[in-house]
Each structure stands twice: as structure tokens, then as C-alpha cells.
Design an enzyme around this catalytic site. Structure first.
Site, PDB file in Angstrom:
ATOM      1  N   ASN A   1      14.725  -3.029   6.521  1.00  0.00           N
ATOM      2  CA  ASN A   1      15.199  -1.982   5.619  1.00  0.00           C
ATOM      3  C   ASN A   1      15.030  -0.637   6.324  1.00  0.00           C
ATOM      4  O   ASN A   1      13.926  -0.093   6.381  1.00  0.00           O
ATOM      5  CB  ASN A   1      14.376  -2.031   4.322  1.00  0.00           C
ATOM      6  CG  ASN A   1      14.790  -0.957   3.321  1.00  0.00           C
ATOM      7  OD1 ASN A   1      15.433   0.032   3.679  1.00  0.00           O
ATOM      8  ND2 ASN A   1      14.419  -1.143   2.077  1.00  0.00           N
TER       9      ASN A   1
ATOM     10  N   ARG B   1      13.824  -6.519  14.637  1.00  0.00           N
ATOM     11  CA  ARG B   1      14.908  -6.319  13.680  1.00  0.00           C
ATOM     12  C   ARG B   1      14.366  -5.478  12.529  1.00  0.00           C
ATOM     13  O   ARG B   1      13.272  -5.747  12.018  1.00  0.00           O
ATOM     14  CB  ARG B   1      15.358  -7.685  13.182  1.00  0.00           C
ATOM     15  CG  ARG B   1      16.701  -7.732  12.536  1.00  0.00           C
ATOM     16  CD  ARG B   1      17.244  -9.149  12.654  1.00  0.00           C
ATOM     17  NE  ARG B   1      18.236  -9.428  11.642  1.00  0.00           N
ATOM     18  CZ  ARG B   1      18.115 -10.373  10.709  1.00  0.00           C
ATOM     19  NH1 ARG B   1      17.032 -11.128  10.664  1.00  0.00           N
ATOM     20  NH2 ARG B   1      19.086 -10.573   9.843  1.00  0.00           N
ATOM     21  N   ILE B   2      15.107  -4.485  12.115  1.00  0.00           N
ATOM     22  CA  ILE B   2      14.666  -3.598  11.040  1.00  0.00           C
ATOM     23  C   ILE B   2      15.234  -4.134   9.727  1.00  0.00           C
ATOM     24  O   ILE B   2      16.450  -4.166   9.521  1.00  0.00           O
ATOM     25  CB  ILE B   2      15.121  -2.147  11.294  1.00  0.00           C
ATOM     26  CG1 ILE B   2      14.550  -1.631  12.635  1.00  0.00           C
ATOM     27  CG2 ILE B   2      14.702  -1.242  10.138  1.00  0.00           C
ATOM     28  CD1 ILE B   2      13.034  -1.653  12.756  1.00  0.00           C
TER      29      ILE B   2
ATOM     30  N   GLN C   1       8.135   4.834   7.099  1.00  0.00           N
ATOM     31  CA  GLN C   1       6.892   4.462   7.767  1.00  0.00           C
ATOM     32  C   GLN C   1       6.699   5.248   9.053  1.00  0.00           C
ATOM     33  O   GLN C   1       5.610   5.734   9.352  1.00  0.00           O
ATOM     34  CB  GLN C   1       6.890   2.960   8.086  1.00  0.00           C
ATOM     35  CG  GLN C   1       6.549   2.091   6.904  1.00  0.00           C
ATOM     36  CD  GLN C   1       5.177   2.419   6.377  1.00  0.00           C
ATOM     37  OE1 GLN C   1       4.181   2.230   7.049  1.00  0.00           O
ATOM     38  NE2 GLN C   1       5.123   2.964   5.185  1.00  0.00           N
TER      39      GLN C   1
ATOM     40  N   GLU D   1       2.372   0.919  12.052  1.00  0.00           N
ATOM     41  CA  GLU D   1       1.423   1.694  12.855  1.00  0.00           C
ATOM     42  C   GLU D   1       2.023   2.325  14.096  1.00  0.00           C
ATOM     43  O   GLU D   1       1.553   3.367  14.549  1.00  0.00           O
ATOM     44  CB  GLU D   1       0.243   0.772  13.219  1.00  0.00           C
ATOM     45  CG  GLU D   1      -0.349   0.229  11.937  1.00  0.00           C
ATOM     46  CD  GLU D   1      -1.554  -0.653  12.111  1.00  0.00           C
ATOM     47  OE1 GLU D   1      -1.350  -1.860  12.261  1.00  0.00           O
ATOM     48  OE2 GLU D   1      -2.677  -0.149  12.076  1.00  0.00           O
TER      49      GLU D   1
ATOM     50  N   LYS E   1       9.335  -7.207  13.872  1.00  0.00           N
ATOM     51  CA  LYS E   1       8.008  -7.083  14.502  1.00  0.00           C
ATOM     52  C   LYS E   1       7.008  -6.282  13.663  1.00  0.00           C
ATOM     53  O   LYS E   1       5.805  -6.366  13.917  1.00  0.00           O
ATOM     54  CB  LYS E   1       8.143  -6.377  15.848  1.00  0.00           C
ATOM     55  CG  LYS E   1       8.753  -7.201  16.970  1.00  0.00           C
ATOM     56  CD  LYS E   1       8.872  -6.296  18.205  1.00  0.00           C
ATOM     57  CE  LYS E   1       9.104  -7.074  19.481  1.00  0.00           C
ATOM     58  NZ  LYS E   1       9.251  -6.128  20.624  1.00  0.00           N
ATOM     59  N   GLY E   2       7.486  -5.472  12.729  1.00  0.00           N
ATOM     60  CA  GLY E   2       6.563  -4.656  11.926  1.00  0.00           C
ATOM     61  C   GLY E   2       6.525  -3.220  12.411  1.00  0.00           C
ATOM     62  O   GLY E   2       6.477  -2.962  13.609  1.00  0.00           O
TER      63      GLY E   2
ATOM     64  N   ILE F   1       0.828  -1.213   0.000  1.00  0.00           N
ATOM     65  CA  ILE F   1       0.000   0.000   0.000  1.00  0.00           C
ATOM     66  C   ILE F   1       0.863   1.263   0.000  1.00  0.00           C
ATOM     67  O   ILE F   1       0.406   2.343   0.355  1.00  0.00           O
ATOM     68  CB  ILE F   1      -1.015   0.030   1.169  1.00  0.00           C
ATOM     69  CG1 ILE F   1      -0.337  -0.241   2.519  1.00  0.00           C
ATOM     70  CG2 ILE F   1      -2.139  -0.970   0.926  1.00  0.00           C
ATOM     71  CD1 ILE F   1      -1.295  -0.078   3.722  1.00  0.00           C
TER      72      ILE F   1
END
Ligand code: MOS
Length: 759
Positions: free
Chosen positions: A650, A647-648, A657, A724, A720-721, A484
Site C-alpha cells: 500500500n 513489493r509495496i 511510514q 524502520e 520486505k517491510g 501500532i
């Protein structure tokens, strides 16, 4: 010790050299987007296309008495006008329309019957040979109604509030009380209690909702739809119209933002399919910007928070209640208050969440749904308490820090929030903050510093992925995922390239097609943990297949090695013990004598392991505002957001984000609100002129710090993402900074100049 990811390091351009996890990469799809080659849902060229334009209800409640289409049908080029009593057959059962994220209740079925249940509800679809003819004729459709009294005002209907029994995916009702929050609050030597209010917000992605239904001669429908889940939409279209799975393909290769508005299929999709089935022709329906305000929104929410503490800042009582709106048809639920029982250590907690049915469209998830309101109220209340205690707001958070979620009686899988507080405070210069409000001034502006905590779930769903390696060494990985605008194409290709030891230009990641291996909707910041893990899993299977083949090659250097003793790099597999010895993937492929090899993988979360932990992302947000003393205008001049999200993968796309989340947090704090005229039961500022979103001039310095965690409980990648978490807590930090600047407490969002001046 937590390593900090440097988000300022130079960014590699996709295409060259070895790729690794943690390497900042520009978006693969960037050039396609800036050159206009990436086509969005309404942009796919189709021969002999018919156009549909939606007519919306002007009343909020009642029934359609009559629809006079005579004038509309007389417009040259108009083909037909579909209404509830003139349309193709649709299933009448509500559950047939249930998508993956539908809450309890009966989803809205467009043009189903004569009932009007909210203002803006679609009541007719004009079909024409051109968009212009359809648009003109839509204005000539005469609808008469039998109107009934409506209720659209939350605050005057709060005594109708009920406890929802919804089982929506991702929702948990508030946990049972622990201790006795009311007694503890009454006895607390220091306390704070207040009400908080947030108005309706609407998603405003750049791309409008649109569906292009392309009908093949055999009746197969290929639908380009703006959605966060192609398979979710395919499911609903098939069930609503009784079309077999192989007769419908939904594609969403590019999505121009969605923020949750595309989690559920929107009504233009069903209308476009209806038009196509009716005409036996390809049909496009695109909503206007005004019509983007006629479906789900972030619900209006009222909250009350009570906090009690010892004189040293130890929290002794937390009570948090929320009442939000939902439609008459469904129980749309969010986790609003639960965060208040988990974020801080406290033995006496009472949480409540209720809904009120209003004559509105069902609300829908909007970035960090629930937390955007609930954590906001909690974090403003914590700030208010800190002044009562005469304690630094950050010191109050640290005093009540916990690594244990008492509401579930479980530890966190990882929780580097303490490091976020420390590194964020350091980067911001928090130590230099004067304790008293109104202590800093620059000319006519009062300067204030505020902070808040953020928390969001670290979710993982299940997904499949497919990997095809060609003889020429090109790898294609695919899954019915969605991008998205978050960077899915890029990070999935990055994960595959890193796993296989291939340069990025040798890897293609395909997504956005319902016929690809199953993937969930892109929601809840879970695509990296879910689809990313499936991608890494399928690559591992491919590695094993290639290794087996490499062992069988004549004169293989690997004949005595096990899989764990080799690694993949630079297009080859190498011995760990002797890294100069290896075999090129193209040579292994040649030895197999096949044009390509294919692997499939199903990634299922390890629920036995996961359920022993609470899995969350965290942030510490620090913010500086400058408030014009005469006009009450607020500028957010500096934000430092320190984020712990595993862990990141990128740092470039992850940083973007978080910046996007901070921008929206500033917007929630200062700009966004959809205002209704309750006499009409209708949203009034349904346009970019009157619905304020921030522009570049509203945004100043944003600094993102990632405190890296490595969480193999949430995902095999350690990630973890990040979608948001960037938003949560930002508006509270702004509110708290406004108080620090002015000594005025604003308890509702947006904090417009009239509110800032009025107190
Ligand atoms: Mo997000 S609100 O889960 O798209």
C-alpha cells in the site's frame, strides 16, 4: 530495471471496487481515530473501576529502608498502597518474567523486593476509588532509602566494557574479523578515523503506557494494554502470577504509537494485575508523561570508526567499535556494528561491540535499534573519507558497491540500492552539488547538501491466520497481530480482499486480541512479511475450498478446470480461459448450505531457501540543510528518501511510514536527547517542554521514492517491510549536509546550535 512506485497517485477510499496489491488506500481505522471512537488502553469504560498510581524511586541505587503509607491511606477514597512487602504473590524466578524479546539476564519484577536498581523504578502503587485520590495520595507516600553509590555515566565507565553473550531474538554478535583491518588501515594512502557519540533517547508515543484490567465475576481478567504484542503480554502475566492461559485475555485493538517501547510488557501491566488480584476488582494504571521516562530507552552509545582507502576510493580497511550501556540486570543488545561489514565491499574488516552495566533501567528497542547509531557513524565516516579523497560522497558509495555480503559470504535476495542512489540523486538534483563546503549561501544562511545510505533487515517470523467466509459473502480474517499506527488493519484487509477478489467493505481484519491465532509482536518491520503472508496463505486455502465446491455445483462451468485455471475477482471465481464464465461466491456458499466456512493456516518461513541469502531493505537519503551562520540553527529544508523494500503493498501507508522515519531521523539529528544529572543518576528533561521532539514547523519538504523489488525469498507477497528503514541514514545525511554547508563536522547527536557554532 526497477519500477518506481508512484506515491503521488490518487488515493482510493476504502469501500469501493476491486482492491489490488500496490493500490494506495487510506487507513480503514482513520475515521475511528479522528472521531475518538477508537479506544486506547486507558479509555475503555469499566463499572466499579479502581485506579492505581505509581510511586517512583528518587534514588538510583540502594534499598528501600521504609515506606510510610499512613498519610496516603488517610486520603478519602484510598483503598490500599501496594509495596514490596504488601502485595499479592508473584513468582520469584526471573525466567518466569521473560517475554519474547527479553535479552539475557533477569527481567525487572516490579515491587518484588527492597532493592532499588535505577532512578524512577516503581516502588509503590496507590489504589483508590478515583484517579484524583490515588494521584494525591501517591504524593504522600514517604519512602526512605539506604543509598549506595551509583554509576550512570557511560563515558567514564568504558573500561568496564565487556562482550555480551546475549541470545536475544534478532541479535547476532559481530562477525569474526576478515583480513587485517589494522594493518590495512596503517598502510592506506587515504584514511579517516574518528569517535562518534549518541546520547539517550526516549520513545514519546502520543499514548502513554496504560493497562485496564477488567475482572469478571469468575475471576477472568480481560486486560486492555498498550503493547506491541497481546500474546507476549498474556504470556508474562500468566507466568508472573501463575494464572492459567484461559484466565487472562490481553487486548490491544488500537495503539497510539510505540516505536519499540511496547515490544516488552511494561511495568504498569504487572502493577495493574497486582492491584486487581489484590482488590478482586477492575483496576486501571496509566503512566504520566514523566513516567514514560522511567523504563527502557535508546541506549547511550560511543563509537569509533576507522576507514582506509586507495587514492581512487577503493575501501581497504573498515574498523568499527561500539560501546553501549545496559542495566545491571540484563544484557540489552543491538546490532550496531555488523552493518559496517556488509554494506560496502572491503577485504579487511574488524568489528567490535561491548556493553557497560550502569545503574539504569534496561534499554529497549527504538525504531531501527542499532542501525540508528551504527549506520549513522559509518555513514558520517564515509562522508568524512570522501572529502579526504576529494571524491563525491555518492561516487564513493558506488565505487564500493556490492551485491554480496562478505561478512556472511552470501548474496542478497534482492538489492535495488543502486537504483535508489540513481533515482534519489535524480529527484534531488545531486548532480548540481558543488564539491567544496561553504559553496552555497542564501542571505544569512549557509546551504549544504548531504547524503547517506540506509540498511535494515528484511525479517520474517511465523504466524497463524483464520479466515471465515459467511453465506452473505462477508470475509473475516484474524490473527493476534498489532497495529501500532502503521496500517496493519488496512494492509491485511487489502491483502485478503485482493486475494479473494472482494471489495474492501466485504472484508474485516481482526487483530489485537491474545485469543486470536498466534502472531508475533509487531516489531522489526516484519508484520507484513509475517502476518501478511499468513493472511494470503489462509485466503489461498479458502479459495481452494470454494473452488472445490464450485466444481460440484449443478452445471458447474469448472468441472474440467484445475485450481490454477481460475481466478477470483468481483466477488466471484472465473475461468482464466473464458473470463466471462464464473460463479459468485455467495452462490457457491448457498450450494454448500452452510452459514459460513472457516480455514486456518500456519505460515512458517521457508528457512532452507532464506538461509542462502542475506535479506535486507535499503535506502539512499539525500538532504538539504540551511544553517544560520550567526546562530548555528539548522533547518532541514528538503529530504529525498529512495527506499527499496520489496513489493509495496500500500504505497499510501508505506509512504507515511517512511515520512515518519525521516521525521524521526531529523529529530535524532537535531532535537532529541535525554539528559541525566549524574550526581542524582536521574533523567532530568522528562517532559515535552525540555525533551525536544520536532513539530510541524521543524519539518519541510519530504519526498519518498519507492524503488520496487519483488522478493519472493523474504515473503510470498514479495514484500520486505518498511517501518524502520525510513529512519536509517537520515541523521547521517543531515550531519553530512551540515558539514557541506558550514565546513564544520559534528560527530555527536543531537547537533544542537551550540555544537554547530562551537567548531
Ligand atoms: Mo520496532 S523498534 O522493532 O518496534
Amino acid at each position: 530495471m526497477n519500477r518506481t512506485v508512484d506515491t503521488q497517485q490518487p488515493i482510493a477510499t476504502p469501500g469501493t471496487g476491486q482492491v489490488a496489491i500496490g493500490m494506495p488506500l487510506h487507513r480503514i481505522d482513520g475515521p475511528l481515530k479522528v472521531t475518538g471512537e477508537a479506544r486506547y488502553a486507558a479509555e475503555h469504560p469499566v463499572a466499579d473501576l479502581a485506579w492505581g498510581v505509581v510511586v517512583n524511586s528518587t534514588i538510583a541505587k540502594g534499598r528501600i529502608a521504609e515506606i510510610d503509607t499512613t498519610e496516603a491511606l488517610s486520603v478519602p477514597g484510598v483503598l490500599d498502597v501496594l509495596t514490596h512487602d504488601h502485595r499479592p504473590h508473584m513468582r520469584s524466578l526471573g525466567f518466569m518474567y521473560k517475554d519474547m524479546t527479553a535479552p539475557k539476564g533477569s527481567p525487572f519484577k516490579p515491587l518484588h523486593d527492597d532493592k532499588v536498581y535505577c532512578s524512577g523504578q516503581p516502588v509503590a502503587l496507590v489504589l483508590a476509588n478515583s484517579f484524583e485520590a490515588a494521584r494525591h495520595a501517591a504524593a504522600l507516600v514517604r519512602v526512605s532509602y539506604e543509598q549506595e553509590p551509583h554509576e550512570t555515566h557511560l563515558l567514564s565507565n568504558m573500561d568496564e566494557a565487556f562482550e555480551p553473550g546475549s541470545l536475544k531474538a534478532g541479535y547476532s554478535p559481530p562477525p569474526k574479523p576478515r583480513g587485517d583491518a589494522d594493518v590495512a588501515f596503517a598502510l592506506a594512502p587515504v584514511k579517516h578515523q574518528a569517535e562518534y557519540y549518541s546520547g539517550v533517547e526516549h520513545h514519546n508515543p502520543m499514548e502513554m503506557f496504560a493497562s485496564t484490567v477488567i475482572r469478571a465475576p469468575d475471576g477472568h481478567l480481560t486486560i486492555y494494554d498498550k503493547t506491541q504484542g497481546s500474546q507476549n503480554c498474556r504470556w508474562v502475566v500468566s507466568h508472573a502470577f501463575g494464572l492459567p492461559k484461559d484466565k487472562v485475555t490481553v487486548r490491544n485493538p488500537y495503539v497510539g504509537g510505540a516505536f519499540g517501547s511496547g515490544l516488552r510488557p511494561q511495568y504498569q501491566l504487572l502493577l495493574a494485575v497486582m492491584g486487581s488480584l489484590h482488590l478482586n476488582r477492575s483496576v486501571r494504571v496509566m503512566l504520566t508523561r514523566q513516567q514514560m521516562f522511567t523504563f527502557g530507552h535508546r541506549p547511550e552509545t560511543w563509537q569509533r570508526v576507522a576507514l582506509g582507502a586507495e587514492a581512487d576510493g577503493t575501501l581497504t580497511a573498515i574498523a568499527h567499535e561500539a560501546i553501549a550501556e545496559t542495566s545491571q540486570k540484563e544484557e540489552y543488545v543491538e546490532v550496531v556494528v555488523n552493518w559496517s561489514g556488509q554494506l560496502y565491499r572491503c577485504n579487511n574488516v574488524r568489528l567490535g561491540y561491548k556493553l557497560v552495566h550502569l545503574d539504569q533501567y534496561t534499554p529497549i528497542d527504538m525504531r531501527a535499534p542499532g542501525a540508528a547509531h551504527g549506520v549513522h557513524a559509518l555513514e558520517v565516516a564515509m562522508d568524512e573519507l570522501s572529502y579526504q579523497l576529494k571524491m563525491d560522497p555518492l561516487a564513493l558509495r558506488l565505487k564500493n558497491y556490492t551485491d554480496h555480503d562478505a561478512s556472511k559470504d552470501l548474496p542478497y535476495s534482492t538489492k535495488a540500492l543502486r537504483a535508489c542512489y540513481e533515482q534519489g540523486a535524480e529527484r534531488f538534483g545531486w548532480a548540481r552539488r558543488p564539491a567544496e563546503p561553504r559553496a552555497m549561501r542564501e542571505g544569512h544562511e549557509l546551504v549544504g547538501w548531504g547524503m547517506a545510505t540506509g540498511i535494515w533487515d528484511a525479517l520474517q517470523m511465523f504466524a497463524r491466520a483464520r479466515a471465515v467466509l459467511s453465506a452473505d459473502g462477508h470475509l473475516e480474517v484474524s490473527s493476534a497481530a498489532t497495529d501500532i499506527g502503521t496500517g496493519t488493519y488496512t494492509v491485511m484487509a487489502q491483502i485478503a480482499a485482493a486475494a479473494m477478489g472482494l471489495p474492501l467493505e466485504k472484508v474485516t481484519f481482526r487483530l489485537g486480541d491474545s485469543t486470536l491465532p498466534v502472531a508475533p509482536i509487531e516489531g522489526g518491520s516484519s508484520h507484513v512479511t509475517t502476518v501478511g503472508s499468513a493472511v494470503e496463505g489462509v485466503c489461498e486455502k479458502l479459495q481452494k475450498t470454494l473452488f472445490k465446491a464450485a466444481r460440484k455445483m449443478p452445471g458447474s462451468p469448472f468441472s474440467k478446470d484445475r485450481f490454477a485455471q481460475v481466478f477470483f475477482k468481483d466477488g466471484a471465481v472465473w475461468r482464466r480461459a473464458d473470463p466471462a464464465v464464473g460463479a459468485r461466491l455467495v452462490d457457491i456458499m448457498a450450494s454448500l448450505g452452510q452459514a459460513s466456512i472457516e480455514e486456518k493456516y500456519l505460515m512458517l518461513p521457508n528457512m532452507l531457501k532464506q538461509k542462502k541469502y542475506v535479506r535486507s531493505t535499503h535506502s539512499a537519503v539525500f538532504c538539504e540543510v540551511k544553517v544560520d551562520e550567526d546562530f548555528g540553527t539548522v533547518r532541514v529544508t528538503r529530504v529525498v528518501s529512495a527506499v527499496a523494500a520489496g513489493r509495496i503493498i500500500n504505497p499510501q501507508t508505506a509512504r507515511s511510514q517512511v515520512i515518519g522515519g525521516v521525521v524521526w531521523g531529523i529529530s535524532q539529528a537535531l532535537h532529541e536527547e535525554t539528559l541525566a544529572d549524574h550526581a542524582l543518576g536521574r533523567f532530568m528533561n522528562h517532559n515535552y517542554g525540555e525533551y525536544h521532539v520536532p513539530v510541524n514547523a521543524d519539518i519541510e519538504d519530504i519526498d519518498v521514492v519507492f524503488v520496487e523489488e519483488d522478493d519472493r525469498i523474504v515473503s510470498r507477497l514479495g514484500a520486505k517491510g518498511v517501518g524502520e528503514i525510513g529512519l536509517v541514514g537520515v541523521a547521517a545525511a543531515v550531519s553530512n549536509a551540515i558539514y557541506h554547508a558550514t565546513g564544520r563536522r559534528v560527530r555527536s547527536t543531537p547537533m544542537t546550535p551550540d555544537k554547530v557554532m562551537a567548531l
